[in-house]
Design an enzyme around this catalytic site. Structure first.
Site, mmCIF file in Angstrom:
data_model
loop_
_atom_site.group_PDB
_atom_site.id
_atom_site.type_symbol
_atom_site.label_atom_id
_atom_site.label_comp_id
_atom_site.label_asym_id
_atom_site.label_seq_id
_atom_site.Cartn_x
_atom_site.Cartn_y
_atom_site.Cartn_z
ATOM 1 N N CYS A 174 0.826 -1.209 0.000
ATOM 2 C CA CYS A 174 0.000 0.000 0.000
ATOM 3 C C CYS A 174 0.859 1.256 0.000
ATOM 4 O O CYS A 174 0.686 2.135 -0.829
ATOM 5 C CB CYS A 174 -0.928 -0.019 1.210
ATOM 6 S SG CYS A 174 -1.706 1.534 1.609
ATOM 7 N N CYS A 195 0.838 22.585 8.233
ATOM 8 C CA CYS A 195 0.930 21.143 7.955
ATOM 9 C C CYS A 195 2.222 20.822 7.213
ATOM 10 O O CYS A 195 2.418 19.705 6.773
ATOM 11 C CB CYS A 195 -0.290 20.670 7.173
ATOM 12 S SG CYS A 195 -0.566 21.609 5.676
#
Ligand code: SAH
Length: 520
Positions: A91, A384
């Site tokens: 993944c 962020c």
């Protein structure tokens, strides 16, 4: 003589595809791959962490760096753990899974520290600025309240839900992503039963506090903007849910932006509100406000809040959310932060506090210049991306602001991302603090000085109590115990009243240090 013997950095021609190399991993890239070097040539090796010694096979090389695939861990980093998810390697969504959670938090704290020094040019120790330990999660799994899961048929025509394999549209089955909620698995079983060929994704949103669930099927082949496609609530699903952040309620539609980690977001906003230092009278700007989540938290403690956001739908949601919570002192404006704040209606309103929460690319230069011109007492920067944060803080600090607090928060455990809340305050007060600290430091160095130095007291407190105390804190406690007067420290009285008091916990620790060094 080979390149190696001559001490030249290695060249890509020295390596060929599938060649096996032994690599010591020493760092992590901003994408989350481990980084190691062989003869000065840099390798990115996914699924490795600093401290690992690995065997990896060459995948491809560029001029000065290359990618290699982990084959075998020869010696494990002491921070290595077994990844929680069996699909972790295929993944690639959570690149830090092989690192223990405490090590992840320390890694993120260091990342913020390094970037502030390297990109921002701050000398943190010298300037007495501490990057606080990252606020982490008690249980760093299953924190996402939103999942967008690709669904389709595999080669044999079987309906599969999971994630796309790298660089392809083949779906690798994974029905229970460990970052998502437990309900997702059963929901996918049900959706697979009613699958039709126009479906491309399943959207699941959960209100963590309300327990409400919304399940939609999506039809869209543009993977960069999945939710721009056609969205249909599944049979029996509501078309919106509600959830809370603190005591504020939010209505969340399929397309609404809502922070994906509702547990950590309360801690993040809590810090932003704390740093804003509101007493009830202040005018506050909340730039890049999204659906007004931070604005509304601020509004409860401020005089007036103005939120600015570029997406019109988000501003409509912000206004709805204000109504839903009976908040009438928050006003919202659609537009670019750098443009709206220049408008006439803003020109007259000099804010006491400016909060910014920009996307990863950081604030626009015009926006920073406008903030500097408006000269607020405090700026709270929610970021962020530490790199653009550091760049912007440098601009603000060159414009007479001073870094006061740096608090990272782990919004995305198992990934390399880190969110940071920073408090800046206007230089005129804090530069006096700086002067006080420097003059005290000078005192410390003088041959008349008795007892422990500031540095020794700091180190002792750090060692014994595990937290940092500033020179100013020590000076305040020394003064309280009459030591500074004994040192004949000459300081105008008026300064005292402007300095924030020393927190009780720190005061007690410093007093203990003074006793330890027999200064009181
Ligand atoms: N503060 C909000 C949203 C933060 S995300 C929250 O915590 O939920 C950053 C936001 O900035 C996004 O909503 C994005 O649409 C908005 N944005 C991006 N560029 C902008 C700009 N130039 N001016 C104003 N808003 C912008």
């Amino acid at each position: 003589m080979s390149f190696r013997d001559a001490g030249f950095p290695a060249d890509r021609d020295m390596y060929e595809k599938n060649q096996i190399l032994q690599i010591n991993i020493t760092d992590i890239s901003h994408e989350g791959e481990g980084i190691g070097r062989t003869d000065g040539f840099t390798w990115f090796v996914k699924d490795t962490i600093p401290g690992d010694v690995v065997e990896a096979s060459v995948m491809k090389t560029k001029k000065t760096y290359g990618y290699a695939r982990l084959q075998r861990v020869i010696a494990s980093s002491e921070d290595r753990v077994e990844p929680g998810c069996r699909k972790a390697r295929a993944c690639g969504g959570c690149t830090l899974q092989a690192m223990s959670y405490p090590a992840q938090l320390e890694f993120k704290r260091n990342k913020v520290r390094n970037v502030l020094e390297r990109i921002g040019g701050f000398k943190l120790d010298e300037e007495g600025i501490r990057v606080e330990p990252v606020i982490g999660m008690e249980d760093p799994w299953r924190y996402r309240n939103k999942a967008i899961i690709p669904i389709g048929r595999d080669k044999d025509g079987k309906v599969t839900a999971g994630f796309y394999a790298a660089h392809s549209h083949d779906i690798i089955e994974c029905e229970d992503c460990l970052l998502g909620c437990r309900e997702n698995k059963d929901i996918l079983v049900q959706i697979k039963k009613v699958y039709t060929d126009d479906m491309t994704h399943v959207l699941i949103r959960k209100g963590f506090r309300t327990g409400e669930l919304m399940v939609c099927t999506v039809s869209n082949h543009d993977n960069n903007a999945v939710l721009s496609g056609e969205i249909t609530p599944a049979a029996g699903s509501p078309d919106h849910i509600e959830d809370y952040i603190g005591d504020l309620k939010f209505r969340i539609s399929p397309r609404s932006f809502f922070q994906v980690n509702p547990i950590q977001v309360e801690k993040l906003y809590g810090k932003a509100v704390e740093f804003a230092g509101l007493t009830g009278k202040e005018t506050v700007w909340d730039l890049y406000c999204g659906i007004g989540t931070i604005s509304l938290a601020l509004a409860k403690k401020a005089g007036r809040v103005y939120g600015v956001e570029i997406i019109e739908q988000a501003i409509e949601d912000a206004r709805e959310n204000a109504k839903l919570n009976g908040i009438s002192n928050a006003e919202f404006f659609v537009g670019k932060a750098e443009e709206v704040t220049l408008r006439e209606e803003f020109a007259g309103c000099s804010p006491d506090v400016v909060v910014v929460d920009p996307p990863r690319k950081g604030c626009d230069r015009v926006c920073l210049d406008t903030i500097l011109r408006m000269n607020p007492e405090r700026i709270v920067y929610v970021s962020c991306d530490p790199a653009t944060l550091a760049r912007d803080l440098r601009i603000l600090c060159d414009g007479d602001y001073r870094l006061q607090r740096v608090q990272p928060v782990d919004m995305f455990p198992q990934t390399v991302h880190v969110e940071t809340v920073v408090l800046l305050s206007k230089g005129n007060i804090s530069s006096q603090n700086v002067r006080v600290e420097f003059s005290l430091e000078d005192m410390d160095m003088s041959r008349f000085q008795q007892g422990a130095t500031y540095k020794q007291i700091q180190d002792w407190v750090q060692e014994k109590y595990g937290f940092h105390v500033s020179h100013l804190n020590i000076a305040q406690v020394k003064r309280k115990h009459g030591i500074i007067e004994r040192e004949n420290y000459n300081k105008p009285k008026s300064l005292d009243s402007r300095q924030p008091g020393c927190p009780e916990e720190k005061e007690n620790a410093i007093a203990a240090a003074l006793k330890h060094f027999q200064m009181i």
